[in-house]
Every structure is written in structure tokens, then in C-alpha cells.
Scaffold this motif. Structure first.
Motif, PDB file in Angstrom:
ATOM      1  N   MET A 101       5.915   4.185   1.397  1.00 25.96           N
ATOM      2  CA  MET A 101       6.821   5.008   1.782  1.00 25.96           C
ATOM      3  C   MET A 101       7.496   4.827   3.274  1.00 25.96           C
ATOM      4  O   MET A 101       8.742   5.135   3.453  1.00 25.96           O
ATOM      5  N   ALA A 102       6.711   4.165   3.967  1.00 27.59           N
ATOM      6  CA  ALA A 102       7.243   3.827   5.378  1.00 27.59           C
ATOM      7  C   ALA A 102       8.354   2.864   5.163  1.00 27.59           C
ATOM      8  O   ALA A 102       9.473   3.013   5.917  1.00 27.59           O
ATOM      9  N   HIS A 103       8.342   1.699   4.207  1.00 26.49           N
ATOM     10  CA  HIS A 103       9.620   0.995   4.000  1.00 26.49           C
ATOM     11  C   HIS A 103      10.865   1.724   3.352  1.00 26.49           C
ATOM     12  O   HIS A 103      11.584   1.341   3.782  1.00 26.49           O
TER      13      HIS A 103
ATOM     14  N   LEU B 274      10.523  12.184  -3.878  1.00 25.33           N
ATOM     15  CA  LEU B 274      10.230  10.881  -3.208  1.00 25.33           C
ATOM     16  C   LEU B 274       8.793  10.418  -4.052  1.00 25.33           C
ATOM     17  O   LEU B 274       8.943   9.259  -4.215  1.00 25.33           O
ATOM     18  N   GLY B 275       8.247  11.183  -4.415  1.00 31.20           N
ATOM     19  CA  GLY B 275       7.113  10.644  -5.374  1.00 31.20           C
ATOM     20  C   GLY B 275       7.703   9.813  -6.639  1.00 31.20           C
ATOM     21  O   GLY B 275       7.199   8.790  -7.072  1.00 31.20           O
TER      22      GLY B 275
ATOM     23  N   LEU C  66       1.234   9.043   7.320  1.00 33.70           N
ATOM     24  CA  LEU C  66       2.287   8.571   8.255  1.00 33.70           C
ATOM     25  C   LEU C  66       2.619   9.371   9.754  1.00 33.70           C
ATOM     26  O   LEU C  66       2.691   8.744  10.979  1.00 33.70           O
ATOM     27  N   ARG C  67       2.496  10.727   9.540  1.00 33.82           N
ATOM     28  CA  ARG C  67       2.376  11.457  10.771  1.00 33.82           C
ATOM     29  C   ARG C  67       1.292  11.100  11.733  1.00 33.82           C
ATOM     30  O   ARG C  67       1.542  11.157  12.841  1.00 33.82           O
ATOM     31  N   ALA C  68       0.100  11.062  11.232  1.00 32.17           N
ATOM     32  CA  ALA C  68      -0.970  10.665  12.288  1.00 32.17           C
ATOM     33  C   ALA C  68      -0.644   9.273  12.838  1.00 32.17           C
ATOM     34  O   ALA C  68      -1.219   9.304  13.875  1.00 32.17           O
TER      35      ALA C  68
ATOM     36  N   SER D  79       0.757  -1.084   0.015  1.00 29.58           N
ATOM     37  CA  SER D  79      -0.015   0.028  -0.149  1.00 29.58           C
ATOM     38  C   SER D  79       0.789   1.159  -0.081  1.00 29.58           C
ATOM     39  O   SER D  79       2.161   1.220   0.277  1.00 29.58           O
ATOM     40  N   LYS D  80       0.281   2.509  -0.150  1.00 25.83           N
ATOM     41  CA  LYS D  80       1.032   3.592  -0.365  1.00 25.83           C
ATOM     42  C   LYS D  80       1.717   3.892   1.171  1.00 25.83           C
ATOM     43  O   LYS D  80       2.864   4.379   0.863  1.00 25.83           O
TER      44      LYS D  80
END
Length: 241
Positions: free
Chosen positions: A153-155, A184-185, A202-204, A148-149
Motif C-alpha cells: 500500500m505504501a508503494h 484500493l483493495g 500505516l497511520r501508526a 508485505s501488505k
């Protein structure tokens, strides 16, 4: 000698080097070169005769598409050897550019090959470096196509943070990361609007934040869970603290 020490540290992350191997690396003649933001170090299609290590700043590998767009393939920090595979290739199938100001040190392939002939273990270590690159690329394919998106990004954040810790670049759970949201995109296959939405998500989670060129990890365990991150594919000899 800074470049020689950098190579020794980098190869020792994953390979055994004898005192004689280390002594051989210390004799290598590296030439420093300063790069400005977005300056190409290697261009797609070049026939390279030198390889480089990163001394300061960051560089990135990318594919240049016929439209002029870029697909970023990997990001490299001080201590990395982003084009070790160029020793074994006749023509480069990708480009490498600076992300912000950077300093690299280059060495002629002929000199490296002579050193490898004298110290075969050094050749195996460099070969292993290229194999780890291939492992990172395989993980990136999986990451960009199967996760997932937010996980994607987390990975990537996990990978960069983990590698940076191994090289001593993380301070107080923060990593200077001069990657723009557009880049990044382009690395993750996301439009800029999607990058922004994913960062908000991700911040949340209270696991990580990325803003103003700084990656801050608040909860490493949670971030790894979100990104489905297992560092085994990086093949480091020991887990960085």
C-alpha cells in the motif's frame, strides 16, 4: 487548447520535444467529453479509433473478470494519457472508467498517425509513454506479489504522490485521491478488512494518512522506506520538488 497543453506537458516529462514538435501538437483537434462516476470510457474488447488525455478528475484501468469483479491495474490523474497504447492496438484487453466525475479530451488515431508521420520525434515520445506504462505494470506485479501488505500500500501511495507532484497536483503535502477503499483493495489484492488494518498500521507509522479522499504524506522519506519505493521505473527526466 487545454488538451494540447496537457499533452505537451505530459510528453515533456520524459522526452525531448523540439519547437516544431510542440507546434505540431498544438494543431491537433481534441474533443472534450464529460464522464460520470464509474462510466466506462473504454470497454474491454473495444476496437478503439481514438485516444484520450485526462483534463480533470481521475480515471482507472481495470480488468473485468468473468465473475464481474474488477482488478484495478492503474490510476490516472489530470494530465495523464491513459490509453496512448491504443494507437498501436487493434483490440483493447482492458477497460478504462471514471472514478468520480471526470473530463477527458479525445483525438482520432488517424489524426495522431498523420502527425507522427510528419514529426517522427512525436511518435517516439508517444511510444516512450507506452513503455513507461509497461514499466509501471511490471512494478505493480512485483508490488502485489512480493511485498508485505503495508509495503504494498505504501508503494502505491508513493507512486501516485510522486507522479502527482510531477504534474503539479500536490498542495501542502496533500493529494486529492478519489479512490474508495474497495477500489484500493481491488488494486492491491486485499479484502476490505485487510485494507482497513493496513491503513491503521500505516497511520501508526506517522508517514502517511488516507481518508475522505485525501492522501496526506507526513514523512516522505519514511513512506518511501516502508514502500521500498525507487522512482527510477517512472523514467521522469527530473525529480519533482
Amino acid at each position: 487548447m487545454e488538451a494540447n497543453r496537457t499533452v505537451i506537458t505530459k510528453l515533456k516529462e520524459h522526452s525531448q520535444l523540439s519547437n516544431d514538435d510542440v507546434a505540431e501538437i498544438k494543431t491537433l483537434s481534441f474533443a472534450p467529453r464529460e464522464l460520470v462516476d464509474h462510466e466506462d470510457l473504454i470497454r474491454q474488447g473495444d476496437e478503439p479509433d481514438r485516444s484520450v488525455v485526462v483534463l480533470s478528475g481521475w480515471v482507472a484501468r481495470y480488468h473485468l473478470l468473468p465473475s464481474g469483479a474488477r482488478q484495478y491495474l492503474s490510476f490516472h490523474m489530470p494530465g495523464d494519457w491513459p490509453d496512448a497504447q491504443a494507437i498501436f492496438l487493434d483490440r483493447m484487453d482492458h477497460a478504462v472508467c471514471a472514478i468520480g466525475p471526470a473530463v477527458v479530451a479525445s483525438i482520432a488515431h488517424k489524426e495522431l498517425i498523420r502527425a507522427i508521420s510528419r514529426r517522427p520525434a512525436l511518435g517516439f515520445a508517444i511510444w516512450r509513454e507506452t513503455l513507461i506504462d509497461a514499466s509501471i505494470f511490471r512494478e505493480a506485479v512485483t508490488n502485489n506479489s512480493a511485498r508485505s501488505k503495508p509495503a504494498r500500500m505504501a508503494h502505491l501511495f508513493c507512486e501516485l504522490f510522486y507522479r502527482a507532484r510531477a504534474l503539479g497536483h500536490v498542495r501542502d503535502d496533500q493529494l486529492p485521491l478519489p479512490v474508495s477503499l474497495v477500489q484500493l483493495g481491488e488494486a492491491l489484492g486485499m479484502a476490505i478488512a485487510t485494507v482497513n488494518r493496513t491503513l491503521v498500521e500505516l497511520r501508526a507509522s506517522r508517514a502517511v494518512d488516507f481518508r475522505s479522499g485525501t492522501l496526506t504524506v507526513h514523512d516522505w522519506t519514511r513512506l518511501c522506506a516502508i514502500g521500498e519505493f525507487d522512482p527510477g521505473y517512472l523514467h521522469l527526466k527530473k525529480q519533482p520538488r
